[in-house]
Design a protein around this motif. Structure first.
Motif, PDB file in Angstrom:
ATOM      1  N   ARG A  40      61.092 120.719  58.204  1.00  0.00           N
ATOM      2  CA  ARG A  40      61.670 119.483  57.666  1.00  0.00           C
ATOM      3  C   ARG A  40      62.625 118.854  58.684  1.00  0.00           C
ATOM      4  N   GLU A  41      63.421 119.696  59.338  1.00  0.00           N
ATOM      5  CA  GLU A  41      64.333 119.196  60.368  1.00  0.00           C
ATOM      6  C   GLU A  41      63.570 118.625  61.560  1.00  0.00           C
ATOM      7  N   LEU A  42      62.417 119.238  61.913  1.00  0.00           N
ATOM      8  CA  LEU A  42      61.590 118.722  63.003  1.00  0.00           C
ATOM      9  C   LEU A  42      61.037 117.343  62.649  1.00  0.00           C
ATOM     10  N   VAL A  43      60.587 117.171  61.411  1.00  0.00           N
ATOM     11  CA  VAL A  43      60.081 115.871  60.969  1.00  0.00           C
ATOM     12  C   VAL A  43      61.191 114.829  61.036  1.00  0.00           C
ATOM     13  N   LEU A  44      62.375 115.161  60.541  1.00  0.00           N
ATOM     14  CA  LEU A  44      63.504 114.224  60.583  1.00  0.00           C
ATOM     15  C   LEU A  44      63.896 113.887  62.016  1.00  0.00           C
ATOM     16  N   ARG A  45      63.895 114.890  62.882  1.00  0.00           N
ATOM     17  CA  ARG A  45      64.256 114.657  64.282  1.00  0.00           C
ATOM     18  C   ARG A  45      63.247 113.736  64.961  1.00  0.00           C
ATOM     19  N   ASP A  46      61.935 113.990  64.728  1.00  0.00           N
ATOM     20  CA  ASP A  46      60.909 113.123  65.317  1.00  0.00           C
ATOM     21  C   ASP A  46      61.011 111.700  64.773  1.00  0.00           C
ATOM     22  N   ALA A  47      61.297 111.579  63.478  1.00  0.00           N
ATOM     23  CA  ALA A  47      61.412 110.250  62.871  1.00  0.00           C
ATOM     24  C   ALA A  47      62.597 109.487  63.462  1.00  0.00           C
ATOM     25  N   THR A  48      63.734 110.129  63.564  1.00  0.00           N
ATOM     26  CA  THR A  48      64.905 109.436  64.111  1.00  0.00           C
ATOM     27  C   THR A  48      64.730 109.136  65.597  1.00  0.00           C
ATOM     28  N   ASP A  49      64.045 110.027  66.327  1.00  0.00           N
ATOM     29  CA  ASP A  49      63.770 109.755  67.743  1.00  0.00           C
ATOM     30  C   ASP A  49      62.874 108.539  67.919  1.00  0.00           C
ATOM     31  N   LEU A  50      61.832 108.434  67.085  1.00  0.00           N
ATOM     32  CA  LEU A  50      60.937 107.275  67.173  1.00  0.00           C
ATOM     33  C   LEU A  50      61.668 105.987  66.816  1.00  0.00           C
ATOM     34  N   VAL A  51      62.507 106.036  65.791  1.00  0.00           N
ATOM     35  CA  VAL A  51      63.260 104.843  65.398  1.00  0.00           C
ATOM     36  C   VAL A  51      64.217 104.436  66.506  1.00  0.00           C
ATOM     37  N   ALA A  52      64.863 105.424  67.127  1.00  0.00           N
ATOM     38  CA  ALA A  52      65.788 105.113  68.221  1.00  0.00           C
ATOM     39  C   ALA A  52      65.059 104.531  69.432  1.00  0.00           C
ATOM     40  N   GLN A  53      63.871 105.054  69.690  1.00  0.00           N
ATOM     41  CA  GLN A  53      63.127 104.613  70.874  1.00  0.00           C
ATOM     42  C   GLN A  53      62.383 103.299  70.658  1.00  0.00           C
ATOM     43  N   PHE A  54      61.759 103.127  69.467  1.00  0.00           N
ATOM     44  CA  PHE A  54      60.889 101.972  69.242  1.00  0.00           C
ATOM     45  C   PHE A  54      61.412 100.973  68.216  1.00  0.00           C
ATOM     46  N   GLY A  55      62.475 101.299  67.514  1.00  0.00           N
ATOM     47  CA  GLY A  55      63.039 100.374  66.532  1.00  0.00           C
ATOM     48  C   GLY A  55      62.081 100.091  65.388  1.00  0.00           C
ATOM     49  N   ASP A  56      61.843  98.800  65.137  1.00  0.00           N
ATOM     50  CA  ASP A  56      60.990  98.398  64.015  1.00  0.00           C
ATOM     51  C   ASP A  56      59.527  98.809  64.195  1.00  0.00           C
ATOM     52  N   GLU A  57      59.121  99.096  65.400  1.00  0.00           N
ATOM     53  CA  GLU A  57      57.734  99.485  65.679  1.00  0.00           C
ATOM     54  C   GLU A  57      57.493 100.976  65.456  1.00  0.00           C
ATOM     55  N   ALA A  58      58.514 101.733  65.132  1.00  0.00           N
ATOM     56  CA  ALA A  58      58.391 103.184  64.980  1.00  0.00           C
ATOM     57  C   ALA A  58      57.372 103.559  63.912  1.00  0.00           C
ATOM     58  N   TYR A  59      57.336 102.813  62.808  1.00  0.00           N
ATOM     59  CA  TYR A  59      56.398 103.094  61.725  1.00  0.00           C
ATOM     60  C   TYR A  59      54.956 102.964  62.223  1.00  0.00           C
ATOM     61  N   SER A  60      54.681 101.927  63.004  1.00  0.00           N
ATOM     62  CA  SER A  60      53.335 101.724  63.554  1.00  0.00           C
ATOM     63  C   SER A  60      52.985 102.788  64.579  1.00  0.00           C
ATOM     64  N   ILE A  61      53.940 103.157  65.400  1.00  0.00           N
ATOM     65  CA  ILE A  61      53.705 104.193  66.416  1.00  0.00           C
ATOM     66  C   ILE A  61      53.371 105.523  65.743  1.00  0.00           C
ATOM     67  N   ALA A  62      54.117 105.865  64.716  1.00  0.00           N
ATOM     68  CA  ALA A  62      53.830 107.109  63.987  1.00  0.00           C
ATOM     69  C   ALA A  62      52.453 107.040  63.347  1.00  0.00           C
ATOM     70  N   GLY A  63      52.058 105.862  62.858  1.00  0.00           N
ATOM     71  CA  GLY A  63      50.724 105.706  62.280  1.00  0.00           C
ATOM     72  C   GLY A  63      49.626 105.921  63.306  1.00  0.00           C
ATOM     73  N   ILE A  64      49.853 105.438  64.524  1.00  0.00           N
ATOM     74  CA  ILE A  64      48.869 105.646  65.590  1.00  0.00           C
ATOM     75  C   ILE A  64      48.797 107.127  65.949  1.00  0.00           C
ATOM     76  N   ARG A  65      49.940 107.781  66.007  1.00  0.00           N
ATOM     77  CA  ARG A  65      49.960 109.210  66.341  1.00  0.00           C
ATOM     78  C   ARG A  65      49.354 110.069  65.236  1.00  0.00           C
ATOM     79  N   ALA A  66      49.253 109.536  64.036  1.00  0.00           N
ATOM     80  CA  ALA A  66      48.700 110.302  62.925  1.00  0.00           C
ATOM     81  C   ALA A  66      47.184 110.475  63.020  1.00  0.00           C
ATOM     82  N   PHE A  67      46.529 109.627  63.815  1.00  0.00           N
ATOM     83  CA  PHE A  67      45.085 109.777  63.974  1.00  0.00           C
ATOM     84  C   PHE A  67      44.769 111.066  64.714  1.00  0.00           C
ATOM     85  N   PRO A  68      43.674 111.746  64.326  1.00  0.00           N
ATOM     86  CA  PRO A  68      43.305 112.982  65.023  1.00  0.00           C
ATOM     87  C   PRO A  68      43.091 112.727  66.516  1.00  0.00           C
ATOM     88  N   ASN A  69      43.570 113.631  67.312  1.00  0.00           N
ATOM     89  CA  ASN A  69      43.441 113.598  68.771  1.00  0.00           C
ATOM     90  C   ASN A  69      44.134 112.409  69.421  1.00  0.00           C
TER      91      ASN A  69
END
Length: 107
Positions: A40-69
Protein backbone atom coordinates in the motif's frame (compact mmCIF):
# COMPACT_ATOMS: atom_id res chain seq x y z
CA UNK A 1 -39.42 -13.79 26.50
CA UNK A 2 -38.40 -16.01 23.59
CA UNK A 3 -38.98 -19.72 23.88
CA UNK A 4 -36.60 -22.05 22.05
CA UNK A 5 -37.49 -25.61 21.18
CA UNK A 6 -34.42 -27.50 22.48
CA UNK A 7 -35.19 -30.52 20.33
CA UNK A 8 -34.28 -28.52 17.22
CA UNK A 9 -31.02 -27.13 18.52
CA UNK A 10 -28.03 -29.32 17.73
CA UNK A 11 -24.65 -29.03 19.29
CA UNK A 12 -21.50 -30.66 17.99
CA UNK A 13 -20.29 -32.12 21.27
CA UNK A 14 -18.01 -34.70 19.72
CA UNK A 15 -16.42 -32.47 17.09
CA UNK A 16 -12.66 -32.89 17.06
CA UNK A 17 -10.59 -29.72 16.92
CA UNK A 18 -9.41 -28.94 13.41
CA UNK A 19 -5.79 -28.61 12.53
CA UNK A 20 -4.77 -25.07 11.68
CA UNK A 21 -3.37 -24.85 8.14
CA UNK A 22 0.14 -23.44 7.76
CA UNK A 23 -1.09 -20.28 6.07
CA UNK A 24 -3.40 -19.48 8.97
CA UNK A 25 -0.83 -19.38 11.73
CA UNK A 26 -0.54 -16.06 13.51
CA UNK A 27 3.00 -15.44 12.24
CA UNK A 28 1.94 -15.91 8.63
CA UNK A 29 -1.03 -13.62 9.06
CA UNK A 30 1.18 -10.94 10.58
CA UNK A 31 3.66 -11.30 7.72
CA UNK A 32 0.81 -11.04 5.22
CA UNK A 33 -0.50 -7.90 6.92
CA UNK A 34 2.99 -6.39 6.89
CA UNK A 35 3.34 -7.15 3.16
CA UNK A 36 -0.04 -5.55 2.44
CA UNK A 37 0.97 -2.42 4.34
CA UNK A 38 4.31 -2.22 2.49
CA UNK A 39 2.56 -2.69 -0.85
CA UNK A 40 0.00 0.00 0.00
CA UNK A 41 2.87 2.36 0.82
CA UNK A 42 4.52 1.50 -2.53
CA UNK A 43 1.30 2.37 -4.38
CA UNK A 44 1.02 5.68 -2.49
CA UNK A 45 4.67 6.49 -3.13
CA UNK A 46 4.35 5.77 -6.88
CA UNK A 47 1.16 7.83 -7.05
CA UNK A 48 2.67 10.85 -5.31
CA UNK A 49 5.85 10.56 -7.41
CA UNK A 50 3.82 10.59 -10.64
CA UNK A 51 1.77 13.57 -9.46
CA UNK A 52 4.93 15.44 -8.50
CA UNK A 53 6.60 14.65 -11.80
CA UNK A 54 3.68 14.99 -14.25
CA UNK A 55 1.06 17.05 -12.41
CA UNK A 56 -2.38 16.83 -14.02
CA UNK A 57 -1.12 14.28 -16.56
CA UNK A 58 -0.22 11.74 -13.86
CA UNK A 59 -3.59 9.98 -14.15
CA UNK A 60 -3.08 9.46 -17.90
CA UNK A 61 0.52 8.33 -17.44
CA UNK A 62 -0.55 5.74 -14.88
CA UNK A 63 -3.25 4.57 -17.31
CA UNK A 64 -0.65 4.07 -20.03
CA UNK A 65 1.59 2.16 -17.63
CA UNK A 66 -1.33 -0.07 -16.68
CA UNK A 67 -1.31 -1.72 -20.11
CA UNK A 68 0.49 -5.08 -20.19
CA UNK A 69 4.14 -4.79 -21.22
CA UNK A 70 3.92 -0.98 -21.29
CA UNK A 71 6.58 -0.66 -18.62
CA UNK A 72 9.33 -3.17 -17.97
CA UNK A 73 9.61 -3.11 -14.20
CA UNK A 74 9.36 -5.34 -11.18
CA UNK A 75 5.97 -4.12 -9.98
CA UNK A 76 3.27 -6.71 -9.21
CA UNK A 77 0.38 -7.31 -11.64
CA UNK A 78 -2.27 -4.58 -11.64
CA UNK A 79 0.06 -2.26 -9.74
CA UNK A 80 -0.36 0.67 -12.12
CA UNK A 81 -4.14 0.32 -12.08
CA UNK A 82 -4.03 0.70 -8.31
CA UNK A 83 -1.70 3.69 -8.69
CA UNK A 84 -4.11 5.21 -11.22
CA UNK A 85 -6.98 4.75 -8.77
CA UNK A 86 -4.96 6.38 -6.01
CA UNK A 87 -4.08 9.32 -8.26
CA UNK A 88 -7.78 9.75 -8.99
CA UNK A 89 -8.42 10.02 -5.24
CA UNK A 90 -5.55 12.46 -4.76
CA UNK A 91 -6.62 14.71 -7.65
CA UNK A 92 -10.37 14.42 -7.16
CA UNK A 93 -10.92 12.78 -10.55
CA UNK A 94 -14.21 11.01 -11.02
CA UNK A 95 -13.29 7.59 -12.40
CA UNK A 96 -15.10 6.66 -15.60
CA UNK A 97 -15.18 10.12 -17.13
CA UNK A 98 -13.10 10.79 -20.22
CA UNK A 99 -11.03 13.95 -20.66
CA UNK A 100 -13.74 15.82 -22.60
CA UNK A 101 -16.33 15.12 -19.91
CA UNK A 102 -13.91 16.27 -17.20
CA UNK A 103 -13.29 19.53 -19.07
CA UNK A 104 -17.04 20.11 -19.32
CA UNK A 105 -17.41 19.65 -15.58
CA UNK A 106 -14.55 22.11 -14.93
CA UNK A 107 -16.38 24.93 -16.73
Amino acid sequence: MIKVDDSRVRFMKSAAPREVPDWASSMNILAWLRQRKEYRELVLRDATDLVAQFGDEAYSIAGIRAFPNAVDDSRPPNHWRRVKSEIAKLQGIEVGLNSADRRELDR
